[in-house]
Design a protein around this motif. Sequence first.
Motif, short mmCIF file in Angstrom:
data_model
loop_
_atom_site.label_atom_id
_atom_site.label_comp_id
_atom_site.label_asym_id
_atom_site.label_seq_id
_atom_site.Cartn_x
_atom_site.Cartn_y
_atom_site.Cartn_z
N UNK A 202 0.81 -1.21 0.00
CA UNK A 202 0.00 0.00 0.00
C UNK A 202 0.85 1.27 0.00
N UNK A 203 2.01 1.24 0.67
CA UNK A 203 2.80 2.46 0.81
C UNK A 203 4.11 2.38 0.03
N UNK A 204 4.08 1.71 -1.12
CA UNK A 204 5.29 1.50 -1.90
C UNK A 204 5.85 2.81 -2.48
N UNK A 205 5.03 3.84 -2.60
CA UNK A 205 5.50 5.11 -3.15
C UNK A 205 6.01 6.06 -2.08
N UNK A 206 5.87 5.68 -0.82
CA UNK A 206 6.26 6.57 0.27
C UNK A 206 7.78 6.53 0.48
N UNK A 207 8.32 7.68 0.83
CA UNK A 207 9.70 7.72 1.29
C UNK A 207 9.76 7.10 2.68
N UNK A 208 10.79 6.28 2.93
CA UNK A 208 10.90 5.58 4.21
C UNK A 208 12.09 6.13 4.99
N UNK A 209 11.85 6.50 6.24
CA UNK A 209 12.89 6.95 7.14
C UNK A 209 12.94 6.01 8.34
N UNK A 210 14.14 5.70 8.79
CA UNK A 210 14.33 4.78 9.91
C UNK A 210 14.85 5.53 11.13
N UNK A 211 14.25 5.25 12.29
CA UNK A 211 14.78 5.71 13.57
C UNK A 211 15.58 4.55 14.16
N UNK A 212 16.89 4.73 14.24
CA UNK A 212 17.77 3.64 14.68
C UNK A 212 18.20 3.90 16.12
N UNK A 213 17.91 2.95 17.04
CA UNK A 213 18.23 3.18 18.45
C UNK A 213 19.73 3.05 18.73
N UNK A 235 12.93 -3.29 0.17
CA UNK A 235 12.67 -1.88 -0.13
C UNK A 235 14.00 -1.15 -0.26
N UNK A 236 14.76 -1.40 -1.34
CA UNK A 236 16.11 -0.85 -1.48
C UNK A 236 16.16 0.67 -1.63
N UNK A 237 14.99 1.32 -1.74
CA UNK A 237 15.00 2.79 -1.83
C UNK A 237 15.40 3.44 -0.52
N UNK A 238 15.42 2.66 0.56
CA UNK A 238 15.82 3.21 1.85
C UNK A 238 17.29 3.62 1.79
N UNK A 239 17.58 4.81 2.27
CA UNK A 239 18.96 5.29 2.34
C UNK A 239 19.50 5.00 3.74
N UNK A 240 20.42 4.02 3.82
CA UNK A 240 20.99 3.64 5.10
C UNK A 240 21.75 4.80 5.72
N UNK A 241 22.37 5.62 4.89
CA UNK A 241 23.18 6.73 5.40
C UNK A 241 22.33 7.84 6.01
N UNK A 242 21.03 7.82 5.73
CA UNK A 242 20.16 8.88 6.25
C UNK A 242 19.33 8.43 7.44
N UNK A 243 19.71 7.31 8.04
CA UNK A 243 18.98 6.86 9.23
C UNK A 243 19.12 7.90 10.34
N UNK A 244 18.04 8.09 11.07
CA UNK A 244 18.03 9.02 12.19
C UNK A 244 18.36 8.25 13.47
N UNK A 245 19.47 8.55 14.09
CA UNK A 245 19.85 7.85 15.32
C UNK A 245 19.24 8.55 16.53
N UNK A 246 18.55 7.78 17.33
CA UNK A 246 17.91 8.31 18.54
C UNK A 246 18.29 7.41 19.71
N UNK A 247 18.42 8.01 20.87
CA UNK A 247 18.74 7.22 22.05
C UNK A 247 17.56 6.31 22.36
N UNK A 248 17.88 5.05 22.69
CA UNK A 248 16.83 4.05 22.90
C UNK A 248 15.91 4.40 24.06
N UNK A 249 16.35 5.26 24.98
CA UNK A 249 15.55 5.61 26.15
C UNK A 249 15.00 7.03 26.12
N UNK A 250 15.39 7.82 25.12
CA UNK A 250 15.06 9.25 25.13
C UNK A 250 13.80 9.53 24.30
N UNK A 251 12.66 9.50 24.97
CA UNK A 251 11.38 9.74 24.30
C UNK A 251 11.30 11.16 23.74
N UNK A 252 11.82 12.12 24.48
CA UNK A 252 11.77 13.52 24.03
C UNK A 252 12.56 13.72 22.75
#
Length: 328
Positions: A202-213, A235-252
């Motif tokens: 269903x969402x094959x046309x969407x840009x995908x962003x990953x939040x990496x803990x 889904x090879x369109x994902x850019x591994x270099x553009x992953x957003x790194x977030x602390x695994x415990x930091x909700x804010x």
Amino acid sequence: MLGEKFRPWGEFSWLFSKSDPLEWNIVGCISFEDRCFGILQKFPTNQICRRLFFNINPPHSDFIIPQVNKIQANYSMLKALGLRDSEIINVNLLENVDSFLRPLNSFLNESNGNIVLDISSLPKRFFFPMLKIILKNDNLNNLIVTYTKPKKYTSEELSWDPSDWSHIPTFMSTDYRNEKISLAIVSVGFVPLGLPNLLTGKYSDAEVKLLFPHPPGAPHYQRNWEFVRRIYQSYPRISINEMQRVHALDTSDAFNKLSDLTNNGSYKSILAPYGPKPNSLAMALFAIEHGVAVVYTQPRFYSQNYCTGVKESYAYWIVNSKNKLYTV
């Protein structure tokens, strides 16, 4: 802890030592995970007003007996910590959400407005709708969400037999059938559970962003990267270099990242919470604030050894003196 807005969070005992000594109403669950009783072990008994715990029964299967035995053992532990039979509601894992939202709503209306929601062992299909109904309750004065880490996760398969992808109950956008989604944000976890099928369907046309803990630490690091690899294969369109790194415990911090990625909620997006519970909490809060859809593939079965032991507990102020802290 500090971001664009001050949102207090930290180790549970430390945070409570810095907070006013209020009486609290605690919402949690009875689970096969030991950490389901972690918060009651650490909570000052003179600050507990009332409790509401959901005994979540797994679906019937050939391997249900060991899991039920662990639930029973933790049930006894919780009772030893003061939980009464009258404070327990029996529900099934895949039951209609009304089965737990109705008693929760009654509990909220009868409370003093100070609520602690312990999400440590609550499945996402439970704690997402619970959080929404709590935040919308007129009686709410203060809300703290708590999360307890386990000592270890099993090295075996954590969960399996996922349902088809679906919106988490009460987290469906009003015009989702005709909505054109431009962005899908995935919180990286251990097991994708059918997520690649969603991204290529269903969402094959969407840009995908990953939040990496981070920092995941071994062996979590390997499992997180295996999660990414399995998505990338489909889904090879994902850019591994553009992953957003977030602390695994930091909700804010995770909440702020979601705001940045969506231009404060203006982009048409969906959220997929597969990562650490504090990051999933950020997704729930963001979705409630902006009316964003949340999709998930709920597993029917969990390993009886999913996680064991009890480590640190963390607390997150969400509402303080009727002031909602997670707004844009």
